[in-house]
Write a protein that holds these residues in place. Sequence first.
Motif, PDB file in Angstrom:
ATOM      1  N   LEU A  38       0.698  -1.117   0.164  1.00 59.51           N
ATOM      2  CA  LEU A  38       0.029   0.173   0.129  1.00 59.51           C
ATOM      3  C   LEU A  38       0.806   1.464  -0.483  1.00 59.51           C
ATOM      4  O   LEU A  38       0.875   2.091  -0.841  1.00 59.51           O
ATOM      5  CB  LEU A  38      -0.703  -0.323   1.185  1.00 59.51           C
ATOM      6  CG  LEU A  38      -1.697  -1.407   0.579  1.00 59.51           C
ATOM      7  CD1 LEU A  38      -2.505  -0.555   2.337  1.00 59.51           C
ATOM      8  CD2 LEU A  38      -2.713  -0.522  -0.195  1.00 59.51           C
TER       9      LEU A  38
ATOM     10  N   ASN B 285       1.091   4.332  -2.780  1.00 57.42           N
ATOM     11  CA  ASN B 285       0.422   5.076  -2.451  1.00 57.42           C
ATOM     12  C   ASN B 285       2.095   5.941  -2.749  1.00 57.42           C
ATOM     13  O   ASN B 285       1.739   7.243  -3.193  1.00 57.42           O
ATOM     14  CB  ASN B 285       0.480   5.308  -1.624  1.00 57.42           C
ATOM     15  CG  ASN B 285      -1.540   5.187  -0.764  1.00 57.42           C
ATOM     16  OD1 ASN B 285      -1.776   4.666  -1.488  1.00 57.42           O
ATOM     17  ND2 ASN B 285      -1.554   4.527  -0.230  1.00 57.42           N
TER      18      ASN B 285
ATOM     19  N   ALA C 167      -1.312   5.372  -8.280  1.00 55.30           N
ATOM     20  CA  ALA C 167      -2.100   4.451  -9.198  1.00 55.30           C
ATOM     21  C   ALA C 167      -1.650   4.522 -10.479  1.00 55.30           C
ATOM     22  O   ALA C 167      -2.026   3.484 -10.997  1.00 55.30           O
ATOM     23  CB  ALA C 167      -3.112   4.207  -8.814  1.00 55.30           C
TER      24      ALA C 167
ATOM     25  N   SER D 282      -7.487  -1.689 -12.008  1.00 55.33           N
ATOM     26  CA  SER D 282      -7.238  -1.065 -10.902  1.00 55.33           C
ATOM     27  C   SER D 282      -8.862  -1.593  -9.699  1.00 55.33           C
ATOM     28  O   SER D 282      -8.347  -1.507  -8.641  1.00 55.33           O
ATOM     29  CB  SER D 282      -8.957   0.303 -11.466  1.00 55.33           C
ATOM     30  OG  SER D 282      -7.233   1.616 -12.481  1.00 55.33           O
ATOM     31  N   THR D 283      -9.774  -2.318 -10.125  1.00 52.00           N
ATOM     32  CA  THR D 283     -10.346  -3.426  -9.550  1.00 52.00           C
ATOM     33  C   THR D 283      -9.769  -4.416  -8.822  1.00 52.00           C
ATOM     34  O   THR D 283      -9.928  -4.515  -7.497  1.00 52.00           O
ATOM     35  CB  THR D 283     -11.180  -3.893 -10.642  1.00 52.00           C
ATOM     36  OG1 THR D 283     -12.165  -2.574 -10.910  1.00 52.00           O
ATOM     37  CG2 THR D 283     -12.609  -4.434  -8.972  1.00 52.00           C
TER      38      THR D 283
ATOM     39  N   ARG E 150      -6.490  -4.595  -7.818  1.00 52.62           N
ATOM     40  CA  ARG E 150      -5.652  -3.719  -7.260  1.00 52.62           C
ATOM     41  C   ARG E 150      -6.592  -3.324  -6.254  1.00 52.62           C
ATOM     42  O   ARG E 150      -5.239  -3.671  -4.712  1.00 52.62           O
ATOM     43  CB  ARG E 150      -4.664  -2.730  -7.770  1.00 52.62           C
ATOM     44  CG  ARG E 150      -3.735  -2.213  -6.297  1.00 52.62           C
ATOM     45  CD  ARG E 150      -2.968  -0.876  -7.702  1.00 52.62           C
ATOM     46  NE  ARG E 150      -4.315   0.576  -7.580  1.00 52.62           N
ATOM     47  CZ  ARG E 150      -4.819   1.283  -9.019  1.00 52.62           C
ATOM     48  NH1 ARG E 150      -4.251   0.119  -9.560  1.00 52.62           N
ATOM     49  NH2 ARG E 150      -5.315   1.716  -8.655  1.00 52.62           N
ATOM     50  N   TRP E 151      -7.435  -3.160  -5.983  1.00 55.52           N
ATOM     51  CA  TRP E 151      -7.910  -2.388  -4.456  1.00 55.52           C
ATOM     52  C   TRP E 151      -8.428  -3.442  -3.249  1.00 55.52           C
ATOM     53  O   TRP E 151      -8.651  -3.938  -2.447  1.00 55.52           O
ATOM     54  CB  TRP E 151      -9.630  -1.653  -5.181  1.00 55.52           C
ATOM     55  CG  TRP E 151      -9.828  -1.173  -3.638  1.00 55.52           C
ATOM     56  CD1 TRP E 151      -9.830   0.075  -3.519  1.00 55.52           C
ATOM     57  CD2 TRP E 151     -11.243  -1.510  -3.198  1.00 55.52           C
ATOM     58  NE1 TRP E 151     -10.885   0.612  -2.342  1.00 55.52           N
ATOM     59  CE2 TRP E 151     -11.505  -1.067  -1.952  1.00 55.52           C
ATOM     60  CE3 TRP E 151     -12.063  -3.075  -3.077  1.00 55.52           C
ATOM     61  CZ2 TRP E 151     -12.340  -0.867  -0.842  1.00 55.52           C
ATOM     62  CZ3 TRP E 151     -12.830  -3.226  -1.963  1.00 55.52           C
ATOM     63  CH2 TRP E 151     -12.790  -1.789  -1.272  1.00 55.52           C
TER      64      TRP E 151
ATOM     65  N   THR F  25      -5.777  -4.968  -2.259  1.00 51.74           N
ATOM     66  CA  THR F  25      -4.563  -4.342  -1.097  1.00 51.74           C
ATOM     67  C   THR F  25      -6.403  -3.688   0.494  1.00 51.74           C
ATOM     68  O   THR F  25      -5.918  -4.243   0.682  1.00 51.74           O
ATOM     69  CB  THR F  25      -4.015  -3.037  -1.501  1.00 51.74           C
ATOM     70  OG1 THR F  25      -4.935  -2.471  -2.665  1.00 51.74           O
ATOM     71  CG2 THR F  25      -3.058  -3.839  -2.867  1.00 51.74           C
ATOM     72  N   GLN F  26      -6.360  -2.854  -0.277  1.00 52.89           N
ATOM     73  CA  GLN F  26      -7.946  -2.219   0.158  1.00 52.89           C
ATOM     74  C   GLN F  26      -8.492  -3.550   0.992  1.00 52.89           C
ATOM     75  O   GLN F  26      -8.865  -3.623   1.855  1.00 52.89           O
ATOM     76  CB  GLN F  26      -8.278  -0.969  -0.126  1.00 52.89           C
ATOM     77  CG  GLN F  26      -7.474   0.283  -0.384  1.00 52.89           C
ATOM     78  CD  GLN F  26      -6.590   0.495   0.997  1.00 52.89           C
ATOM     79  OE1 GLN F  26      -7.077   0.572   1.742  1.00 52.89           O
ATOM     80  NE2 GLN F  26      -6.145   1.742   0.840  1.00 52.89           N
ATOM     81  N   GLY F  27      -9.423  -4.001   0.090  1.00 57.36           N
ATOM     82  CA  GLY F  27     -10.327  -4.919   0.174  1.00 57.36           C
ATOM     83  C   GLY F  27      -9.518  -5.980   1.113  1.00 57.36           C
ATOM     84  O   GLY F  27     -10.454  -6.189   2.150  1.00 57.36           O
TER      85      GLY F  27
END
Length: 218
Positions: free
Chosen positions: A15, A19, A23, A107-108, A110-111, A114-116
Amino acid sequence: MPSLLLVVFALQLVLHIVNTVGASTVNDVLWMLYNKLPTPTSGSAQKAQKLKKDIVQLKRELANTSPQDNFSRWAKLDRQHNKAMADFQKIDGSLRTHHTTFTSVVSTLRWVGTQGLRFVLQFWFAKSPMFWMPAGWVPYYAEWILSFPRAPLGSVSINVWGVACASMIALAAQGLAAVWVLVMQKQTPAAAEKTRAKEAAMAFATTQPPPRSGDKEL
């Protein structure tokens, strides 16, 4: 199976890199690597690069060719340039469409990765202690903070461990950046030699005795 402590640390590291780099930069690098592989768009990407080089070369030749002195050559170059531009725009439009779809999918993913994944881990292991603190090592209010929100009292929760990993990675990155700046701003050999000469001249001037008051210039 990797330790949950290492999984959380690796996730926070990824992450931080995303950041820091951005991205869009990550998407562009992945798109470039995607076109290097035998994918449906690799051939079109290579052809677009070749057409771009040809267009630049044809522009140079057109600029160096006078339409008054050598009209036939200039007209031939102009036709070749227009054809190359038309082919490039056609291929580039198709690549842009694929690029938009690729960026959306990446992007989906990656999210989600990582964040998910971080949200899932924090929810699933909210009551699991990452490790236990020694008894009586910190006061009660500190134990409550370290176990926030639902870990057993006296342990460190996954949320607090994630925050600690993120803070440590950020501090380490700042330290490495400071070292890099110091290394890159070191004096060049010529500047260092000039500085040494200036310091030697100043040292020589300070070692000279002051003039006596009775001395007069002739």
